[in-house]
Design a protein around this motif. Structure first.
Motif: not given
Length: 1022
Positions: A607-610, A706-709, A564-566, A655-658
Motif C-alpha cells: 500500500d505504501f509503494l502504490s 529497463r524496457n520501460a526506460w 489506480k493510475m493515471p 508490483h504493476q504500478l511500479c
C-alpha cells in the motif's frame, strides 16, 4: 464430673449489654470511669451525663452511635502521637469488620441479626464521617503535625497498589479490606468530590519530575484504580487541574499542561531528558554515561529495562484514558483535554521549540504511544473502519484547528473557501433536520448537534492521533536525527583537536577545548541513547505507528478515487487541503524504520509503494518537492541490496504500478527537483538526485524496468527525458569540476604538512585551522566525487542502449563538450597534478572514470547514423585537441581498457579530426558572416532562427532549447519562456540559406576561375 454451681456460672448478658460492648470496642470509648484506664479508650464523661439526664442507660447502643462517634472525634487537644480523625475512623472501620466476623458464631439468630445491623449502621457512620473529615480536615480536632486526610488516603491507596517488583517499599500499611471501595464508591458525587480534589493533587505530586527509572508505577496503578470508580472519574475530569488555568511568568500554556495538570505529571515520566525541568533519577547518566566504555550487553540490558518500564507506563495511561472514554460522563472532557494539549503545543512542530513554552518531547512521545494504543481496535480492521474517517472533520470540528497547517496543494485562501462551503452545507443540513424533527415531534431536548457531535470517536481519535504523532513521535525522531548529526560533527571536531595535540600542537586553550568537547559529546551521547532506547528500540511502538500511517495512506488514496493510475486530471479539493504533515510524517517514519534492521520484516509494504508511485511525480497533487523526494528516499532504502529483505525485490519487480510508472516518475522528479524554491535548493538537489541515481541504476538491471526506460526515452525524447539528460550532464560537469579543484587544494595542504620543519614553526591555532579545513574538504570531495561517479556511470549504461537523445541538435554539442572536458582533465597535461596519497579515500577513481568516458564516446558514436557526433566533438574550442585522444588511448591501453572500445575510440578521434578540417574549410567558404545571421548567445551561424516572443530577439533554435532545458526564461529579460512559445523566423532562415548558397557559389566560381587560369598558363607554356 460435677456440674458448676449456679454461683460460679458467668451471668447471662442482655442483648443491650452485648451491643454496648461491641460498639464501645469499635469506637474505643467508655461511658463509665474505667477501672484500668487505657490511652486508647476515651471516657466520654459529658456524653454519659447527657444520657443520664435523659434517663437513658449508660450503654453504647445503636440509637446513640452517632452521638458517641461525634463526641469521640470532638475530644479537645488530642495528644501528639494519637491517631488523626481520619486514621481513627479507618481503624474503626477495621474494628467493625473484625466484630462483624466474630458475631457470626452467635447461635441466637435474632441477636446476631440485631448486632449485625448495629455494626453495619456504625460502619456507615464511620464512612460518612471519614468522607467529611477527608473533605474538611478542620471539622474535628487533630493532634499536632497530623497529616492531611488526603495524604493518609493516598498512603492507603499506594500501599494497596504495592507490587513486589516496585523499586521502593510501600509508604505505609494497606487500608482495611473494603474500606477504599466503600469510602469512594459507596457515596454520591457531592460527598466524594471534596475529598478527590486534594487527593488527585497529592497523587500528581508523587510523580512530579520522576523519570522512567523512578517509582511511578504505584501512583499509576492508583490512578487506574480511581478512574474505575465512576464518581472518582468524574471528580478527576472536573478537577481544577484537569485543564489548568494557571498563568505563570515565562511558562507557556503548553508547558503548564504538562507541569500542572494531573495527567501531565504522568505523561512527563520519560527516558528522554528534559533539560528545563529535569526528572530523577537521570536516565542518561545512570544508563549511558561513558557509553563507549560499556559492554554491549550492558547497553542492551538498559534498552530492555527502559522499553519495559515505558510500555508499562503506556499501558497504564491507555487504560486510564480508555476507562474515561467509555464513561459517558467523562468522555467529552477527555477529548477536550487531548485537544487542549495539542492546541497549546502547536508550536512544537516548528524548527526551533521554546522548551519553556511547550511540553517536553518525553510527554508527547508518551502521548503518541498511548494514542496509538487507543487506535488499535480500528487499526486491526482498517479496511472496514476507514469509511468512518470523515475528511470534513479537518474543516469544521470545534476542537482542533487544522486550517493554519500547510496544505498538500492548496493556498490558505483555498482552504478557507472550502471550509466556508462545508460550513454552509452543514448549516443547511442542520436547518433541514431540525425542521423535520419539529414537524414529526421527534426533536430531542438536546437541540441541534454541535459541529463535532456528527463525527464518530474513530474519526476524532484518528485525526487527534495524527496531530499528536506530528508533535510527538515524529518531532522526537527529527530531534534524534539532529542530535546524531550534531554529535557526529562534534566527534569530528574532537578527533581533529586530538590529532593536532598528537602532532605536537598542544596548548592550554586546545586542552580546554578538548575537555569541553569531551563533556558535550558524553552528554549528547547520553541523549542519543535515551531517544534510541525509548523509540528506536521499541519495535512494537514503531509497528503501531506504521499501521497508523498505513491507514492514513489508504484513507488519502480513497480521497482521489482509489489506488489506480493515471490520477484524475483535477486534484480533488479535499485532498489538496489535507495537512501536508499527514503524508510527510508517513514518509519520515518509513525512512527511519527502513534503516532499522528487521523493523519491516513482517510488515506489508504494498500500500505504501502504490501511494509513492501515484504521487511521487505529480506536482498537481503534492506541491512540496521535498516531500516527493522523501518518497524516493524510502524506495532507495527498500532496494534489496540495502534492505536485506527478499520481499522488497518482489515489490519492485512484481508490483504493476511500479512496473508501469516508477522509472517515468523518477525521471520527472529528477528534473523537477532542480528548482525547489528553497534557499538551499542548489545543494539539496545533489542529495536528492543521488538517491534517484542509485535507484535508477538498480532498476536498469531489472529487464522490465529497463524496457520501460527505453519506451519513455522514445516517447519523451523531446520532453522530460531530454530535461533529465541535460541536468545529468550539468551535475556531472559541476561535481567533477568541484572535486578536482578541491583535490588540488587538498594536495596543497598535504604538501604543507609534509614539510615538517615549516609546519612545526606555524602557530598551533593556524595548524588547527588548516587541519579542520583539510578534513572539511575531504568530506566535500568524497561526497562530490561519489555523486560524479554515479552520474558518469548512468551516462555510460544509458548511452549504450538509448543513444538517440544524446545526438539531438540541442544536445549533441553539450554532450561532446562535457566528454571533451572530462577527457582533458583525466588524460591532459595536468592529470599528474591530481595524484593524491589515497585516491580511494576520496572515491577518486581516475582509471575507472577514463574507461567510462571512452565508453560513452563509443556508445554515442555507434548510434550516430547522421555523423553529427564527430563534428560536435571538434567544434568544442575549449577542450578539443586531436592529440588529447591519442594520449587518452595510450593511457587506456596501459590501464587495461577494452581493446574494442579503444579501437572504436580512435576511429571516432579520426572522424573528429576530419570533421574539424571540414569545419575549417566551411568557415573559410563563408567568410565574414553578417551579424544578423549570428546567434547572439554563441555567435555561431544560425540554422533554424526563432524569435523570442517577449524580448523579440532572434536566436538559433538548438541554442535556445538547450538554455530552456535548464531555465524556463527568456535569457534577455527573464520573462517566462517555453519551447512551444518560440516563433520561427522563416524570412531570416531563407536569407541565411541564400547567404550560404551564394558564398558557396562564389567560392566555387572563384575556384573554377583559378583552375581555368592555371590551365591557360599551362597552354601558353606549351
Amino acid at each position: 464430673m460435677a456440674s458448676p454451681s449456679p454461683a460460679s456460672a458467668r451471668p447471662q448478658r442482655s442483648p443491650d449489654e452485648v451491643e454496648d460492648i461491641i460498639l464501645r470496642k469499635i469506637l474505643l470509648v467508655s461511658l463509665t470511669p474505667p477501672a484500668n484506664p487505657s490511652p486508647a479508650v476515651a471516657y466520654l464523661e459529658l456524653t454519659a451525663a447527657e444520657l443520664l439526664s435523659e434517663s437513658r442507660p449508660l450503654l453504647a447502643l445503636r440509637d446513640a452511635a452517632e452521638r458517641l462517634l461525634i463526641d469521640r472525634l470532638s475530644l479537645q487537644d488530642p495528644p501528639a502521637g494519637s491517631p488523626s480523625p481520619f486514621a481513627f475512623l479507618a481503624a474503626a472501620f477495621r474494628r467493625a469488620a473484625d466484630e462483624a466476623r466474630k458475631i457470626s458464631t452467635i447461635r441466637d439468630a435474632g441477636l446476631r441479626a440485631r448486632l449485625a445491623a448495629s455494626i453495619a449502621h456504625l460502619r456507615g457512620l464511620v464512612l460518612s464521617y471519614a468522607r467529611i473529615v477527608a473533605g474538611n480536615p478542620d471539622t474535628f480536632p487533630s493532634p499536632p503535625a497530623a497529616p492531611h486526610p488526603a495524604t493518609e488516603l493516598l498512603v492507603f491507596l499506594l500501599a494497596e497498589a504495592a507490587d513486589p517488583l516496585d523499586p521502593t517499599p510501600a509508604p505505609g500499611a494497606p487500608p482495611p479490606p473494603g474500606f477504599i471501595d466503600e469510602f469512594l464508591g459507596g457515596a454520591d458525587y457531592d460527598s466524594v468530590e471534596p475529598v478527590m480534589g486534594e487527593l488527585y493533587e497529592r497523587l500528581r505530586q508523587t510523580v512530579d519530575k520522576v523519570s522512567a527509572l523512578g517509582d511511578f508505577q504505584r501512583p499509576l496503578r492508583v490512578l487506574r484504580r480511581l478512574v474505575g470508580i465512576p464518581n472518582c472519574a468524574k471528580a478527576l475530569v472536573n478537577h481544577p487541574r484537569w485543564i489548568p488555568k494557571d498563568r505563570i511568568m515565562l511558562i507557556g500554556e503548553g508547558r503548564v499542561m504538562e507541569l500542572y495538570s494531573v495527567l501531565g505529571a504522568f505523561f512527563h515520566v520519560s527516558a528522554i531528558r528534559d533539560r528545563e525541568f529535569a526528572s530523577k533519577p537521570d536516565v542518561g547518566q545512570q544508563c549511558f554515561s561513558e557509553a563507549s566504555s560499556r559492554r554491549p550487553a550492558d547497553l542492551l540490558s538498559s534498552y530492555a529495562t527502559i522499553r519495559s518500564v515505558m510500555n508499562g507506563l503506556y499501558d497504564g495511561l491507555k487504560d486510564v484514558l480508555l476507562i474515561l472514554l467509555k464513561n459517558l460522563d467523562t468522555r467529552e472532557k477527555v477529548l477536550e483535554y487531548i485537544a487542549e494539549v495539542i492546541n497549546k503545543n502547536a508550536s512544537r512542530s516548528g524548527m526551533q521549540v521554546d522548551p519553556l513554552k511547550c511540553a517536553s518531547s518525553g510527554m508527547f512521545v508518551n502521548l503518541s504511544a498511548v494514542m496509538l494504543r487507543l487506535c488499535e481496535p480500528f487499526l486491526d480492521n482498517m479496511e472496514s473502519k476507514k469509511d468512518k474517517i470523515d475528511v470534513k472533520y479537518l474543516f469544521c470540528n470545534n476542537r482542533i484547528d487544522f486550517k493554519n497547517l500547510t496544505a498538500l496543494n492548496a493556498s490558505s485562501e483555498e482552504v478557507t473557501s472550502l471550509i466556508e462551503g462545508i460550513n454552509n452545507e452543514h448549516a443547511q443540513n442542520n436547518a433541514s433536520r431540525e425542521a423535520r424533527y419539529v414537524e414529526s415531534r421527534e426533536a430531542t431536548s438536546s437541540g441541534k448537534n454541535s459541529p463535532t457531535s456528527q463525527f464518530s470517536f474513530i474519526c476524532e481519535c484518528f485525526f487527534m492521533t495524527a496531530r499528536v504523532l506530528n508533535l510527538g513521535l515524529m518531532k522526537a525522531i527529527s530531534d534524534f536525527k539532529h542530535i546524531s548529526q550534531q554529535l557526529a560533527r562534534l566527534e569530528d571536531d574532537l578527533e581533529s583537536s586530538r590529532a593536532v595535540r598528537d602532532q605536537g600542537g598542544s596548548s592550554p586553550q586546545l586542552e580546554q577545548d578538548i575537555t569541553r568537547l569531551e563533556k558535550i559529546v558524553d552528554i549528547l551521547s547520553q541523549d542519543k541513547f535515551c531517544y534510541e532506547a525509548q523509540i528506536l528500540r521499541d519495535g512494537a511502538f514503531l509497528q503501531r505507528a506504521l499501521s497508523f500511517y498505513r491507514l492514513m495512506i489508504l484513507w488519502s488514496v480513497d480521497l482521489v478515487g482509489g489506488s489506480k493510475m493515471p490520477l484524475p486530471s483535477q486534484c480533488p479539493k479535499e485532498f489538496s487541503c489535507i495537512p501536508e504533515h499527514f503524508l510527510d510524517d508517513a514518509m519520515d517514519l518509513l525512512v527511519l524504520t527502513s534503516r532499522i534492521p528487521k523493523a519491516l520484516e513482517t510488515f506489508v509494504l504494498d500500500d505504501f509503494l502504490s501511494f509513492i508511485i501515484m504521487f511521487m511525480g505529480s506536482t498537481s497533487y503534492i506541491k512540496n518537492p521535498y516531500l516527493r523526494a522523501k518518497m524516493v528516499e524510502v524506495l532507495n532504502c527498500w532496494m534489496p541490496q540495502r534492505s536485506g529483505l527478499n520481499s522488497t525485490a518482489s515489490l519492485f519487480e512484481g508490483h504493476q504500478l511500479c512496473l508501469d510508472y516508477l522509472v517515468r516518475n523518477l525521471l520527472k522528479l529528477y528534473v523537477d527537483i532542480e528548482f525547489t524554491g528553497s534557499h538551499t535548493q542548489f545543494f539539496d538537489k545533489f542529495n536528492i538526485r543521488h538517491n534517484i541515481a542509485e535507484l535508477l541504476e538498480y532498476l536498469w538491471d531489472v529487464p522490465s524496468h529497463r524496457n520501460a526506460w527505453r519506451q519513455i526515452a522514445k516517447e519523451e525524447e523531446k520532453g522530460v527525458y531530454l530535461n533529465f539528460l541535460n541536468f545529468l550532464i550539468n551535475d556531472s560537469i559541476y561535481l567533477l569540476d568541484e572535486s578536482l579543484n578541491k583535490i588540488l587544494e587538498l594536495k596543497e595542504i598535504e604538501a604543507e604538512m609534509a614539510n615538517t620543519v615549516e609546519w612545526e614553526r606555524r602557530p598551533a591555532q593556524e595548524r588547527e585551522e588548516r587541519l579542520r579545513v583539510f578534513h572539511q574538504w575531504e568530506n566535500i570531495v568524497r561526497f562530490d566525487m561519489k555523486l560524479a561517479n554515479e552520474d558518469v556511470g548512468m551516462l555510460a549504461f544509458t548511452s549504450e542502449q538509448i543513444p538517440a537523445p544524446f545526438l539531438l541538435p540541442e544536445m549533441v554539442e553539450r554532450v561532446a563538450s562535457m566528454l571533451n572536458y572530462f577527457l582533458l582533465q583525466l588524460a591532459g597535461p595536468q592529470r599528474k597534478s591530481l595524484t593524491v596519497k589515497d585516491p580511494e579515500k576520496y572515491e577518486f577513481k581516475p582509471k575507472q572514470l577514463l574507461k567510462q568516458i571512452a565508453t560513452i564516446y563509443v556508445h554515442i558514436s555507434r548510434g550516430d547514423n547522421e555523423a553529427v557526433f564527430p563534428a560536435a566533438i571538434s567544434k568544442d574550442g575549449r577542450a578539443y585537441n586531436d592529440q588529447l585522444f591519442a594520449s587518452a588511448a595510450n593511457i587506456l591501453w596501459k590501464i587495461g581498457g577494452d581493446p574494442k572500445i579503444i579501437q572504436e575510440f580512435m576511429q571516432l578521434a579520426g572522424k573528429a579530426k576530419a570533421a574539424a578540417s571540414e569545419a575549417m574549410d566551411a568557415e573559410a567558404i563563408l567568410g565574414d558572416i553578417p551579424d544578423e545571421f549570428l546567434d547572439p548567445i554563441q555567435y555561431t551561424l544560425m540554422k533554424d532562427p526563432v524569435t523570442l516572443p517577449s524580448s523579440k530577439v532572434t536566436v538559433d533554435r538548438p541554442v535556445i532549447i538547450r538554455h530552456l532545458l535548464s531555465d524556463s526564461t527568456d535569457p534577455f529579460n527573464r520573462s517566462h519562456l517555453t519551447q512551444d512559445m518560440l516563433i520561427p523566423n522563416t524570412e531570416l532562415k531563407l536569407q541565411i540559406e541564400e547567404f550560404i548558397r551564394s558564398q558557396q557559389s562564389r567560392k566555387r566560381t572563384a575556384a573554377e576561375s583559378e583552375i581555368g587560369a592555371v590551365d591557360g598558363t599551362a597552354d601558353m607554356a606549351e
